[in-house]
Write a protein that holds these residues in place. Structure first.
Motif, PDB file in Angstrom:
ATOM      1  N   PHE A  52       0.836  -1.197   0.000  1.00  0.00           N
ATOM      2  CA  PHE A  52       0.000   0.000   0.000  1.00  0.00           C
ATOM      3  C   PHE A  52       0.873   1.250   0.000  1.00  0.00           C
ATOM      4  O   PHE A  52       0.651   2.173  -0.784  1.00  0.00           O
ATOM      5  N   TYR A  53       1.878   1.299   0.871  1.00  0.00           N
ATOM      6  CA  TYR A  53       2.720   2.491   0.964  1.00  0.00           C
ATOM      7  C   TYR A  53       3.613   2.662  -0.268  1.00  0.00           C
ATOM      8  O   TYR A  53       3.886   3.791  -0.666  1.00  0.00           O
ATOM      9  N   ILE A  54       4.008   1.583  -0.880  1.00  0.00           N
ATOM     10  CA  ILE A  54       4.739   1.685  -2.148  1.00  0.00           C
ATOM     11  C   ILE A  54       3.820   2.281  -3.218  1.00  0.00           C
ATOM     12  O   ILE A  54       4.233   3.131  -4.003  1.00  0.00           O
ATOM     13  N   ALA A  55       2.544   1.874  -3.216  1.00  0.00           N
ATOM     14  CA  ALA A  55       1.583   2.419  -4.187  1.00  0.00           C
ATOM     15  C   ALA A  55       1.382   3.924  -3.978  1.00  0.00           C
ATOM     16  O   ALA A  55       1.129   4.652  -4.940  1.00  0.00           O
ATOM     17  N   LEU A  56       1.535   4.408  -2.743  1.00  0.00           N
ATOM     18  CA  LEU A  56       1.435   5.846  -2.479  1.00  0.00           C
ATOM     19  C   LEU A  56       2.634   6.600  -3.030  1.00  0.00           C
ATOM     20  O   LEU A  56       2.550   7.794  -3.271  1.00  0.00           O
ATOM     21  N   GLY A  57       3.759   5.906  -3.194  1.00  0.00           N
ATOM     22  CA  GLY A  57       4.971   6.553  -3.699  1.00  0.00           C
ATOM     23  C   GLY A  57       6.145   6.501  -2.744  1.00  0.00           C
ATOM     24  O   GLY A  57       7.226   6.989  -3.068  1.00  0.00           O
ATOM     25  N   PHE A  58       5.965   5.909  -1.567  1.00  0.00           N
ATOM     26  CA  PHE A  58       7.106   5.731  -0.660  1.00  0.00           C
ATOM     27  C   PHE A  58       8.101   4.786  -1.315  1.00  0.00           C
ATOM     28  O   PHE A  58       7.702   3.829  -1.991  1.00  0.00           O
ATOM     29  N   GLU A 108       5.195  15.800   4.734  1.00  0.00           N
ATOM     30  CA  GLU A 108       5.151  16.813   3.681  1.00  0.00           C
ATOM     31  C   GLU A 108       5.443  16.107   2.363  1.00  0.00           C
ATOM     32  O   GLU A 108       6.219  15.161   2.315  1.00  0.00           O
ATOM     33  N   THR A 109       4.817  16.573   1.302  1.00  0.00           N
ATOM     34  CA  THR A 109       4.998  15.959  -0.001  1.00  0.00           C
ATOM     35  C   THR A 109       5.032  17.015  -1.098  1.00  0.00           C
ATOM     36  O   THR A 109       4.453  18.088  -0.945  1.00  0.00           O
ATOM     37  N   THR A 110       5.694  16.680  -2.181  1.00  0.00           N
ATOM     38  CA  THR A 110       5.755  17.604  -3.319  1.00  0.00           C
ATOM     39  C   THR A 110       4.519  17.490  -4.198  1.00  0.00           C
ATOM     40  O   THR A 110       4.320  18.310  -5.086  1.00  0.00           O
ATOM     41  N   ASP A 111       3.696  16.464  -3.978  1.00  0.00           N
ATOM     42  CA  ASP A 111       2.500  16.266  -4.802  1.00  0.00           C
ATOM     43  C   ASP A 111       1.349  15.788  -3.929  1.00  0.00           C
ATOM     44  O   ASP A 111       0.994  14.608  -3.925  1.00  0.00           O
ATOM     45  N   GLN A 112       0.778  16.707  -3.195  1.00  0.00           N
ATOM     46  CA  GLN A 112      -0.296  16.388  -2.256  1.00  0.00           C
ATOM     47  C   GLN A 112      -1.499  15.755  -2.969  1.00  0.00           C
ATOM     48  O   GLN A 112      -2.002  14.721  -2.543  1.00  0.00           O
ATOM     49  N   ALA A 113      -1.947  16.345  -4.063  1.00  0.00           N
ATOM     50  CA  ALA A 113      -3.102  15.811  -4.798  1.00  0.00           C
ATOM     51  C   ALA A 113      -2.790  14.422  -5.347  1.00  0.00           C
ATOM     52  O   ALA A 113      -3.648  13.533  -5.330  1.00  0.00           O
ATOM     53  N   GLY A 114      -1.561  14.230  -5.806  1.00  0.00           N
ATOM     54  CA  GLY A 114      -1.162  12.924  -6.330  1.00  0.00           C
ATOM     55  C   GLY A 114      -1.166  11.852  -5.252  1.00  0.00           C
ATOM     56  O   GLY A 114      -1.586  10.717  -5.499  1.00  0.00           O
ATOM     57  N   VAL A 115      -0.709  12.196  -4.054  1.00  0.00           N
ATOM     58  CA  VAL A 115      -0.710  11.229  -2.954  1.00  0.00           C
ATOM     59  C   VAL A 115      -2.141  10.844  -2.596  1.00  0.00           C
ATOM     60  O   VAL A 115      -2.450   9.672  -2.389  1.00  0.00           O
ATOM     61  N   GLY A 151      -1.348  12.246   7.926  1.00  0.00           N
ATOM     62  CA  GLY A 151      -1.649  13.482   7.230  1.00  0.00           C
ATOM     63  C   GLY A 151      -0.626  13.721   6.129  1.00  0.00           C
ATOM     64  O   GLY A 151       0.534  13.328   6.246  1.00  0.00           O
ATOM     65  N   PHE A 152      -1.061  14.398   5.075  1.00  0.00           N
ATOM     66  CA  PHE A 152      -0.171  14.754   3.970  1.00  0.00           C
ATOM     67  C   PHE A 152      -0.331  16.238   3.697  1.00  0.00           C
ATOM     68  O   PHE A 152      -1.401  16.706   3.320  1.00  0.00           O
ATOM     69  N   ALA A 153       0.752  16.982   3.939  1.00  0.00           N
ATOM     70  CA  ALA A 153       0.775  18.436   3.793  1.00  0.00           C
ATOM     71  C   ALA A 153       1.655  18.798   2.611  1.00  0.00           C
ATOM     72  O   ALA A 153       2.519  18.013   2.201  1.00  0.00           O
TER      73      ALA A 153
END
Length: 164
Positions: A52-58, A108-115, A151-153
């Motif tokens: 699941f977390y790999i699918a998110l981009g981790f 924090e992420t560079t692509d909040q909508a993408g996450v 949370g993802f900011a």
């Protein structure tokens, strides 16, 4: 009698000063917290949750010594680890708000909508979109398949935190 009162008053002042000095000294000796945390998530099925977390981009960094997977955050400012939960233990039940979770990590992420889109595609539930009072900052709270809330900011969401 007057002399006894003066002695008691002088002792009280001295003790108050000593207590204040001891408190300041204890504060001066308090430990420093110097890095981003290591976040551990325990799961009855770590391999499934890792996917699941790999699918998110981790990005998986290495296998954890006790089973599971370690993800390093960009810039090596912290790590996120998914490991085996004690046998015969189940994750907590579903939550309907971020405040029902005892501890919530915010990434924090560079692509909040993408996450958020990736999370939904991987089976996560959007728990809440929190927006600051001034409307400038939004944090999306997501429950993973085992009901852990994160949370993802947006990147550099806090001007006081020094992130790479």
């Amino acid at each position: 009698m007057r002399q006894a009162h003066l002695i008691v008053a002088a002792l009280a002042v001295a003790l108050a000063g000593l207590t204040a000095t001891q408190s300041a000294t204890a504060q001066d000796k308090a430990p420093l917290f110097t890095s981003a945390p290591m976040i551990l998530v325990r799961s009855p099925d770590p391999d499934k949750l890792v996917q699941f977390y790999i699918a998110l981009g981790f990005k998986a960094f290495s296998a954890a010594p006790n089973g599971g997977t370690i993800f390093h955050l960009e810039g090596d400012v912290g790590s996120f680890e998914v490991v085996q939960m004690d046998k015969n233990t189940q994750p907590s039940g579903p939550k309907t708000s971020r405040t029902q979770q005892g501890v919530v990590a915010i990434f924090e992420t560079t692509d909040q909508a993408g996450v958020v889109a990736r999370a939904k595609a991987a089976g996560a539930k959007l728990i809440e979109k929190w927006v600051s009072a001034n409307g400038i900052l939004a944090i999306y709270y997501i429950a993973d398949p085992e009901n852990n809330i994160f949370g993802f900011a947006p990147r550099h969401s806090s001007p006081v935190l020094k992130t790479p």
